[in-house]
Design an enzyme around this catalytic site. Structure first.
Site, PDB file in Angstrom:
ATOM      1  N   TYR A   1     -75.977  -5.086   2.464  1.00 46.72           N
ATOM      2  CA  TYR A   1     -76.557  -6.271   3.091  1.00 46.72           C
ATOM      3  C   TYR A   1     -76.021  -6.383   4.527  1.00 46.72           C
ATOM      4  O   TYR A   1     -74.812  -6.192   4.766  1.00 46.72           O
ATOM      5  CB  TYR A   1     -76.207  -7.510   2.265  1.00 46.72           C
ATOM      6  CG  TYR A   1     -76.617  -8.776   2.971  1.00 46.72           C
ATOM      7  CD1 TYR A   1     -77.952  -8.988   3.315  1.00 46.72           C
ATOM      8  CD2 TYR A   1     -75.689  -9.734   3.332  1.00 46.72           C
ATOM      9  CE1 TYR A   1     -78.340 -10.125   3.995  1.00 46.72           C
ATOM     10  CE2 TYR A   1     -76.069 -10.881   4.011  1.00 46.72           C
ATOM     11  CZ  TYR A   1     -77.394 -11.063   4.347  1.00 46.72           C
ATOM     12  OH  TYR A   1     -77.775 -12.176   5.034  1.00 46.72           O
TER      13      TYR A   1
ATOM     14  N   LYS B   1     -80.104 -15.645  -4.877  1.00 47.99           N
ATOM     15  CA  LYS B   1     -81.200 -14.740  -5.241  1.00 47.99           C
ATOM     16  C   LYS B   1     -81.614 -14.970  -6.710  1.00 47.99           C
ATOM     17  O   LYS B   1     -82.006 -16.052  -7.059  1.00 47.99           O
ATOM     18  CB  LYS B   1     -80.766 -13.290  -4.993  1.00 47.99           C
ATOM     19  CG  LYS B   1     -80.095 -13.071  -3.634  1.00 47.99           C
ATOM     20  CD  LYS B   1     -81.083 -13.246  -2.497  1.00 47.99           C
ATOM     21  CE  LYS B   1     -80.565 -12.873  -1.132  1.00 47.99           C
ATOM     22  NZ  LYS B   1     -79.737 -13.825  -0.444  1.00 47.99           N
TER      23      LYS B   1
ATOM     24  N   ARG C   1     -62.586 -29.709  -2.830  1.00 48.66           N
ATOM     25  CA  ARG C   1     -62.488 -28.447  -2.056  1.00 48.66           C
ATOM     26  C   ARG C   1     -61.787 -27.366  -2.880  1.00 48.66           C
ATOM     27  O   ARG C   1     -61.956 -26.173  -2.650  1.00 48.66           O
ATOM     28  CB  ARG C   1     -61.758 -28.660  -0.723  1.00 48.66           C
ATOM     29  CG  ARG C   1     -61.518 -27.363   0.033  1.00 48.66           C
ATOM     30  CD  ARG C   1     -61.210 -27.567   1.522  1.00 48.66           C
ATOM     31  NE  ARG C   1     -60.235 -28.588   1.773  1.00 48.66           N
ATOM     32  CZ  ARG C   1     -58.909 -28.424   1.658  1.00 48.66           C
ATOM     33  NH1 ARG C   1     -58.411 -27.269   1.259  1.00 48.66           N
ATOM     34  NH2 ARG C   1     -58.099 -29.423   1.913  1.00 48.66           N
TER      35      ARG C   1
ATOM     36  N   ASP D   1     -71.349  -5.414  -5.272  1.00 49.78           N
ATOM     37  CA  ASP D   1     -72.320  -6.478  -5.027  1.00 49.78           C
ATOM     38  C   ASP D   1     -73.493  -6.205  -5.973  1.00 49.78           C
ATOM     39  O   ASP D   1     -74.266  -5.269  -5.776  1.00 49.78           O
ATOM     40  CB  ASP D   1     -72.751  -6.458  -3.559  1.00 49.78           C
ATOM     41  CG  ASP D   1     -73.670  -7.630  -3.213  1.00 49.78           C
ATOM     42  OD1 ASP D   1     -74.359  -8.125  -4.129  1.00 49.78           O
ATOM     43  OD2 ASP D   1     -73.705  -8.041  -2.051  1.00 49.78           O
TER      44      ASP D   1
HETATM   45  C1  LIG Z   1     -77.091  -7.983  -1.622  1.00 52.95           C
HETATM   46  C2  LIG Z   1     -76.724  -9.245  -0.884  1.00 52.95           C
HETATM   47  N1  LIG Z   1     -75.441  -9.635  -0.863  1.00 52.95           N
HETATM   48  C3  LIG Z   1     -75.050 -10.763  -0.212  1.00 52.95           C
HETATM   49  C4  LIG Z   1     -75.966 -11.537   0.464  1.00 52.95           C
HETATM   50  C5  LIG Z   1     -75.512 -12.787   1.189  1.00 52.95           C
HETATM   51  O1  LIG Z   1     -75.881 -13.918   0.459  1.00 52.95           O
HETATM   52  P1  LIG Z   1     -76.224 -15.363   1.060  1.00 52.95           P
HETATM   53  O2  LIG Z   1     -77.493 -15.227   1.866  1.00 52.95           O
HETATM   54  O3  LIG Z   1     -76.345 -16.232  -0.133  1.00 52.95           O
HETATM   55  O4  LIG Z   1     -75.082 -15.760   1.948  1.00 52.95           O
HETATM   56  C6  LIG Z   1     -77.319 -11.174   0.469  1.00 52.95           C
HETATM   57  C7  LIG Z   1     -78.321 -11.988   1.188  1.00 52.95           C
HETATM   58  O5  LIG Z   1     -79.450 -11.587   1.388  1.00 52.95           O
HETATM   59  C8  LIG Z   1     -77.703  -9.986  -0.227  1.00 52.95           C
HETATM   60  O6  LIG Z   1     -78.988  -9.573  -0.263  1.00 52.95           O
END
Ligand SMILES: Cc1ncc(COP(=O)(O)O)c(C=O)c1O
Length: 392
Positions: free
Chosen positions: A103, A200, A50, A175
């Site tokens: 997101y 992704k 963990r 991000d």
């Molecule tokens: C730009 C972006 N950040 C964060 C996330 C969250 O990621 P996860 O789906 O792996 O939890 C996503 C998910 O689509 C995303 O497109």
């Protein structure tokens, strides 16, 4: 590894690659909860999965090499990275400024979880540095950016915004999921940390969910690892191992996906039934200068507007034969997403409309299939939808 290596080398060789026990070329999956203490009473790197795990550490080292920073901190999902990072960095009474288009899960975490814990946030048009500067308050602790934004592909000037934030002692997190360090380098532009949904492009094969945060700030890294241990949001060894394999071809995939995405976008422009088409490399893209200053490629995402709105979206996605209607992006399969009903369903309808996430907006994550076949499939699906609308 040294900072002199090319991305294609770092994606394959970065981090720990040879197994010290038997010399296996691929690092093993250390599927073990716990690790034998060498000397009781002394700290050791690996004691309990963990907190840290050798296979996860291998992924973290490789991502750190790629970003030219400390080893990353890897998480069970991108949202685990978002939530752990925010819980590590803000406390009750703090204020967060966030890009208005982000997101949907990030928006939901800030609005539904952190606001209840006494952390206020404002969502501003980050393509306008004046709007960001105007949103800063004495209690602002963090600026959270997403560029290109999901799903409208709006860009923000990371370097200019990082300067504005630095002057006020505000941390900047970007991000960078859509471009990865291969196409955009936020840490070099002044950001304090980058965040990835490795689900992704970094994995790239629709095989895992995962997240990572990269930073050059040792204190910030330690804080993140401590909060991750508290929350139990670490990546699993098996997912980390799969992500390491996917990562090896990241530069190749992004190069081809960026080129195919532009080809698809060009083919869609002017198609009957379609309004605005967006890709950062289309001449019609409104932020071309920033795209070239900040990104070394256009990326594999295309968005377009169906003039028939939600009804047309349902018909187009239902008529696809090759591309898959699904929520993920960045993988080798071309995926087609209706953001208003899928990824951004948590964002109130009125707000979605203001931000340009309309009922007719479609996001395409262009994969590695033949671009001609992707175009043919989209065109037949759009033509089918147009015919059905005419016959109603
Ligand atoms: C730009 C972006 N950040 C964060 C996330 C969250 O990621 P996860 O789906 O792996 O939890 C996503 C998910 O689509 C995303 O497109």
């Amino acid at each position: 590894m040294s900072g002199n290596n090319d991305f294609s080398t770092l994606c394959i060789r970065g981090g720990i690659t040879a197994d010290p026990a038997f010399g296996a070329v691929l690092p093993p999956i250390y599927q073990s909860t716990t690790f034998r203490y060498q000397t009781v009473g002394e700290d050791q790197t690996f004691s309990y999965s963990r907190a840290e795990n050798p296979t996860v550490a291998c992924l973290e080292a490789r991502l750190g090499d790629l970003e030219d920073c400390l080893p990353a901190v890897s998480f069970s999902t991108g949202m685990a990275a978002v939530s752990t990072l925010l819980l590590a960095l803000v406390k009750s009474g703090d204020h967060v400024v966030c890009s208005d288009v982000v997101y949907g899960g990030t928006y939901r975490f800030l609005k539904e979880i952190l606001e209840n814990l006494g952390v206020a946030s404002d969502f501003v048009d980050a393509s306008n540095p004046g709007a960001v500067a105007g949103a800063f308050k004495p209690e602002t602790r963090l600026l959270f950016l997403e560029s290109p934004a999901n799903p409208t592909l709006k860009l923000c000037d990371i370097q200019a915004l990082s300067r504005l934030a630095k002057d006020k002692g505000i941390l900047v997190v970007v991000d960078n999921t859509f471009l990865t360090p291969v196409l955009q380098r936020p840490l070099d532009l002044g950001a304090d940390a980058t965040l990835y949904s490795t689900t992704k492009y970094i994995d790239g094969h629709n095989a895992t969910v995962g997240g990572s945060v990269c930073t050059r700030d040792a204190e910030l890294r330690e804080n993140l690892a401590d909060v991750r241990k508290c929350l139990g949001t670490i990546q699993t060894p098996h997912s980390a191992w799969l992500t390491l394999q996917g990562l090896k071809t990241l530069p190749l995939r992004l190069d081809r996906q960026s080129r195919s995405a532009l080809q698809v976008a060009e083919a869609l422009e002017g198609t009957p039934g379609i309004g605005t088409v967006r890709h950062p490399d289309l001449p019609s893209f409104p932020q071309t200068e920033l795209r070239h200053r900040q990104q070394s490629g256009g990326g594999g995402l295309v968005t377009f507007e169906l003039e028939g709105g939600f009804a047309a979206a349902v018909k187009v996605l239902g008529a696809l034969k090759l591309c898959t209607p699904a929520e993920n992006l960045g993988a080798v399969e071309t995926l087609v997403t209706h953001n208003a009903s899928m990824t951004h369903a948590a964002v109130p309808e009125e707000r979605r409309r203001q931000l340009g996430i309309t009922d007719g907006l479609i996001r395409l994550s262009v994969g590695l299939e033949d671009p001609g076949e992707i175009i043919a499939d989209l065109q037949q699906a759009i033509a089918t939808a147009n015919r059905e609308v005419e016959n109603v």
